[in-house]
Design a protein around this motif. Structure first.
Motif, PDB file in Angstrom:
ATOM      1  N   UNK A 175      33.978  31.355 112.938  1.00 44.69           N
ATOM      2  CA  UNK A 175      33.876  32.590 112.160  1.00 44.69           C
ATOM      3  C   UNK A 175      32.652  33.387 112.586  1.00 44.69           C
ATOM      4  N   UNK A 176      31.517  32.703 112.745  1.00 49.05           N
ATOM      5  CA  UNK A 176      30.306  33.397 113.178  1.00 49.05           C
ATOM      6  C   UNK A 176      30.481  34.006 114.561  1.00 49.05           C
ATOM      7  N   UNK A 177      31.171  33.272 115.463  1.00 48.82           N
ATOM      8  CA  UNK A 177      31.411  33.801 116.796  1.00 48.82           C
ATOM      9  C   UNK A 177      32.298  35.030 116.743  1.00 48.82           C
ATOM     10  N   UNK A 183      30.979  42.626 116.168  1.00 45.61           N
ATOM     11  CA  UNK A 183      29.798  43.496 116.198  1.00 45.61           C
ATOM     12  C   UNK A 183      29.546  44.016 117.605  1.00 45.61           C
ATOM     13  N   UNK A 184      29.731  43.154 118.609  1.00 48.33           N
ATOM     14  CA  UNK A 184      29.531  43.587 119.988  1.00 48.33           C
ATOM     15  C   UNK A 184      30.562  44.641 120.380  1.00 48.33           C
ATOM     16  N   UNK A 185      31.841  44.458 119.977  1.00 42.56           N
ATOM     17  CA  UNK A 185      32.878  45.434 120.280  1.00 42.56           C
ATOM     18  C   UNK A 185      32.606  46.761 119.582  1.00 42.56           C
ATOM     19  N   UNK A 186      32.135  46.710 118.354  1.00 45.04           N
ATOM     20  CA  UNK A 186      31.792  47.927 117.633  1.00 45.04           C
ATOM     21  C   UNK A 186      30.682  48.686 118.347  1.00 45.04           C
ATOM     22  N   UNK A 187      29.722  47.930 118.885  1.00 49.25           N
ATOM     23  CA  UNK A 187      28.640  48.563 119.644  1.00 49.25           C
ATOM     24  C   UNK A 187      29.182  49.248 120.900  1.00 49.25           C
ATOM     25  N   UNK A 188      30.113  48.553 121.598  1.00 56.06           N
ATOM     26  CA  UNK A 188      30.693  49.138 122.807  1.00 56.06           C
ATOM     27  C   UNK A 188      31.471  50.410 122.473  1.00 56.06           C
ATOM     28  N   UNK A 189      32.277  50.360 121.400  1.00 51.05           N
ATOM     29  CA  UNK A 189      33.048  51.543 120.996  1.00 51.05           C
ATOM     30  C   UNK A 189      32.137  52.690 120.605  1.00 51.05           C
ATOM     31  N   UNK A 190      31.061  52.372 119.894  1.00 54.93           N
ATOM     32  CA  UNK A 190      30.119  53.419 119.496  1.00 54.93           C
ATOM     33  C   UNK A 190      29.470  54.048 120.722  1.00 54.93           C
TER      34      UNK A 190
END
Length: 261
Positions: A175-177, A183-190
């Motif tokens: 779950x943590x992974x 979060x990493x994908x959200x950063x990339x999309x942003x």
């Protein structure tokens, strides 16, 4: 003979004095009866033939336990527990009279009961998360309410080295992974959105600048720039071939003038 008596007197005096160090509570026990008077530090004189001195620590003590705690979903969570406690100085005699010197077993039993009541209301993962402090505080409050009236003060309950069941540990790690990946994908999309906005703004700026430049290129300005270009060409010492429509050596409609050096 005098020397022997002298040595015997010294021995008796030595046996008749107990040194009470800071952090200790000492009481006289005469013929098995424990006195209520407590001495905390210094010398304590007593009759070695009828009396002995009983000492107990009134400093903060640490009781270490290794137990399995129940969880709300019925799992057993292994944990190393530290219970910090101290004895109230004035109640040490009553503790020894009513509970005895093995009062640590009473603390352990009270902890087991309090931990069973508290931990059974929390999920196993809560003991490994930020809710651990809430669990520790609730257990401490329950223990202190039961033991303080007897003179045992619970200062803190610390759950250490929490070991969750293997399957649950893997689930929490997955779950943590997954949360980290999201979060990493959200950063990339942003980042991509910001880059797209930057390109749009850059394109709009280029379009506006070309529009402004095109609106400013009147026939008079074009003619002046053509004259300037011809003058620069005329200053060159190299040979030139200028092809025009036969009417003018300047730039004509479209881009039909060609120069060659």
């Amino acid at each position: 003979m005098k020397k022997v008596i002298y040595l015997l007197c010294i021995a008796v005096l030595t046996m008749s004095c107990a040194v009470v160090r800071p952090g200790e509570a000492a009481m006289k026990q005469k013929f098995g009866n424990l006195e209520d008077k407590v001495t905390t530090q210094g010398a304590l004189w007593f009759n070695p033939f009828t009396t002995k001195v009983v000492k107990e620590s009134i400093q903060t003590n640490n009781l270490e336990l290794l137990l399995s705690l129940p969880s709300k979903e019925g799992l057993s969570v292994s944990s190393e527990i530290s219970i910090l406690y101290h004895l109230e100085k004035d109640k040490v005699p009553s503790i020894l009279k009513e509970i005895g010197s093995n009062y640590r077993s009473v603390i352990t039993n009270v902890f087991r009961s309090a931990a069973a009541d508290v931990c059974s209301r929390f999920f196993a993962k809560d003991m490994h998360s930020g809710r651990r402090a809430d669990i520790e505080e609730e257990i401490k409050v329950r223990m202190d309410s039961n033991l303080r009236k007897q003179g045992i003060v619970i200062e803190a309950v610390l759950l250490k080295s929490i070991q969750l069941p293997a399957g649950l540990s893997r689930s929490i790690e997955q779950k943590l992974q997954a949360e980290q990946d999201a979060m990493r994908m959200e950063f990339v999309l942003q980042t991509e959105r910001l880059e797209a906005q930057r390109k749009i703004i850059e394109a709009e700026g280029t379009r506006d600048s070309q529009k402004i430049l095109a609106e400013g290129l009147t026939p008079a300005i074009i003619k002046i720039r053509s004259i300037d270009a011809f003058r620069e060409l005329a200053r060159s010492n190299n040979s030139k071939v200028i092809i025009t429509d036969g009417k003018t050596p300047y730039l004509i409609s479209g881009v039909e003038t060609m120069t060659k050096e």
